[in-house]
Design a protein around this motif. Structure first.
Motif, PDB file in Angstrom:
ATOM      1  N   GLY A  34       0.810  -1.207   0.000  1.00 30.11           N
ATOM      2  CA  GLY A  34       0.000   0.000   0.000  1.00 30.11           C
ATOM      3  C   GLY A  34       0.843   1.256   0.000  1.00 30.11           C
ATOM      4  O   GLY A  34       0.322   2.373  -0.048  1.00 30.11           O
ATOM      5  N   ILE A  35       2.162   1.105   0.052  1.00 30.12           N
ATOM      6  CA  ILE A  35       3.086   2.236  -0.036  1.00 30.12           C
ATOM      7  C   ILE A  35       3.529   2.365  -1.494  1.00 30.12           C
ATOM      8  O   ILE A  35       3.566   1.374  -2.237  1.00 30.12           O
TER       9      ILE A  35
ATOM     10  N   ASN B  22       5.094   6.191   7.869  1.00 28.03           N
ATOM     11  CA  ASN B  22       4.284   5.004   7.609  1.00 28.03           C
ATOM     12  C   ASN B  22       5.220   3.856   7.267  1.00 28.03           C
ATOM     13  O   ASN B  22       6.215   4.029   6.545  1.00 28.03           O
ATOM     14  N   ILE B  23       4.896   2.691   7.791  1.00 24.54           N
ATOM     15  CA  ILE B  23       5.767   1.532   7.608  1.00 24.54           C
ATOM     16  C   ILE B  23       4.904   0.293   7.432  1.00 24.54           C
ATOM     17  O   ILE B  23       3.776   0.222   7.941  1.00 24.54           O
TER      18      ILE B  23
ATOM     19  N   VAL C 149       9.369   1.156   4.088  1.00 24.45           N
ATOM     20  CA  VAL C 149       9.266   2.452   4.749  1.00 24.45           C
ATOM     21  C   VAL C 149       8.918   3.534   3.724  1.00 24.45           C
ATOM     22  O   VAL C 149       9.538   3.611   2.657  1.00 24.45           O
ATOM     23  N   GLU C 150       7.922   4.333   4.067  1.00 24.62           N
ATOM     24  CA  GLU C 150       7.517   5.436   3.198  1.00 24.62           C
ATOM     25  C   GLU C 150       8.680   6.407   2.984  1.00 24.62           C
ATOM     26  O   GLU C 150       9.457   6.675   3.902  1.00 24.62           O
ATOM     27  N   GLY C 151       8.805   6.919   1.757  1.00 27.54           N
ATOM     28  CA  GLY C 151       9.865   7.875   1.444  1.00 27.54           C
ATOM     29  C   GLY C 151       9.664   9.203   2.155  1.00 27.54           C
ATOM     30  O   GLY C 151       8.584   9.502   2.666  1.00 27.54           O
ATOM     31  N   SER C 152      10.725  10.013   2.188  1.00 30.11           N
ATOM     32  CA  SER C 152      10.671  11.329   2.826  1.00 30.11           C
ATOM     33  C   SER C 152       9.672  12.230   2.114  1.00 30.11           C
ATOM     34  O   SER C 152       9.544  12.188   0.889  1.00 30.11           O
ATOM     35  N   LYS C 153       8.994  13.055   2.872  1.00 22.00           N
ATOM     36  CA  LYS C 153       8.057  14.022   2.301  1.00 22.00           C
ATOM     37  C   LYS C 153       8.758  15.340   1.948  1.00 22.00           C
ATOM     38  O   LYS C 153       8.162  16.226   1.354  1.00 22.00           O
ATOM     39  N   VAL C 154      10.032  15.440   2.337  1.00 21.21           N
ATOM     40  CA  VAL C 154      10.798  16.656   2.030  1.00 21.21           C
ATOM     41  C   VAL C 154      11.083  16.690   0.536  1.00 21.21           C
ATOM     42  O   VAL C 154      11.527  15.706  -0.054  1.00 21.21           O
TER      43      VAL C 154
END
Length: 275
Positions: A124-125, A181-182, A218-223
């Protein structure tokens, strides 16, 4: 004429997850090299295949590779398998594959299961871009250094981890990557297959007892990395900014255009500085 080295993917859990082509190749080759011959023998018995087995694992890769290359040069066909999944992906195989190619020996992949791919597609990621890191080092500093290098990556991050190392790895992820999110994918394709989807903090709060092999998504950085890069460029003086692009071999006109874009100013404003 040299033989062929087949890189054969085998099931990661469910024994039905093997291709017809893989079964045919395992039946046809002269010898099968395996990470753990006892483990592979169970699969071969299930498939009713009888072939000579040679152990090939991380500690004896270099030594065994030389012997096996000679067999290939003498015309024998060899199948390389790992305990589960695709050889060479966080498993032995890279050494003999490289050596075979150096000797102009044909290397043929026989596709099949890969644990991290199956974990990712059901996570789901985001699957559009990802980095597969594999197993992180046991050493705390080395582990944290790798995670620090991945801190600003916008791509999905994928790791393998053994159950007894999960707690410390998750703590390091929380410390360096933050509360993202993981997804923990456990025992994929097996009876106790399970996907845990939540925040890193929620896993740590549960004080879980980890059993079985895990894939960590692991979800990637939002930066926004482009924004970060622009901020760094804007800290440079105009002369430093110009020198940076000049070293890249750009002419004056192109440099002025790029500086103006980086700084959000007109080309004329930049040009006036350099006349």
């Amino acid at each position: 004429m040299s033989g062929t080295l087949y890189i054969v993917a085998t099931p990661i859990g469910n024994l039905e997850d093997i291709t017809l082509r893989a079964i045919r190749i395992l039946n046809e080759v002269n010898v099968i090299i395996a990470e753990d011959t006892r483990h592979t023998l169970k699969l071969l018995n299930h498939l009713k295949i009888k072939k000579p087995l040679i152990s090939y694992y991380k500690q004896n890769e270099i030594e065994k590779s030389e012997i096996l290359i000679e067999k290939l040069k003498n015309g024998e066909n060899i199948a390389l398998v790992s305990d589960a999944g695709t050889p060479g992906i966080s498993d032995p195989g890279e050494v003999i594959i490289k050596n075979a190619l150096k000797q102009n020996i044909s290397v043929v992949p026989i596709p099949g299961a890969v644990a991290f791919v199956n974990a990712l597609i059901a996570s789901g990621i985001s699957t559009s871009e990802f980095i597969f890191q594999g197993f992180l080092p046991v050493n705390k500093k080395e582990k944290e250094d790798i995670l620090t290098n991945l801190q600003k990556e916008n791509k999905t991050l994928i790791f393998y981890e053994a159950p007894h190392k999960m707690q410390k790895t998750l703590e390091a992820i929380y410390k360096i990557l933050g509360d993202r999110n993981i997804v923990l994918a456990k025992e994929i394709t097996k009876i106790h297959e399970k996907f845990i989807r939540c925040k890193v903090s929620e896993i740590l709060e549960k004080e879980m007892e980890f059993k079985g092999e895990f894939v960590i998504i692991v979800e990637g950085s939002k930066v926004n990395q482009n924004d970060e890069k622009l901020k760094e460029l804007q800290k440079l003086s105009l002369d430093e900014h110009y020198a940076m692009y000049e070293k890249q071999g750009l002419d004056k006109k192109e440099i002025i255009k790029k500086i103006a874009k980086d700084r959000g100013v007109s080309k004329n404003e930049v040009y006036r500085h350099f006349v």
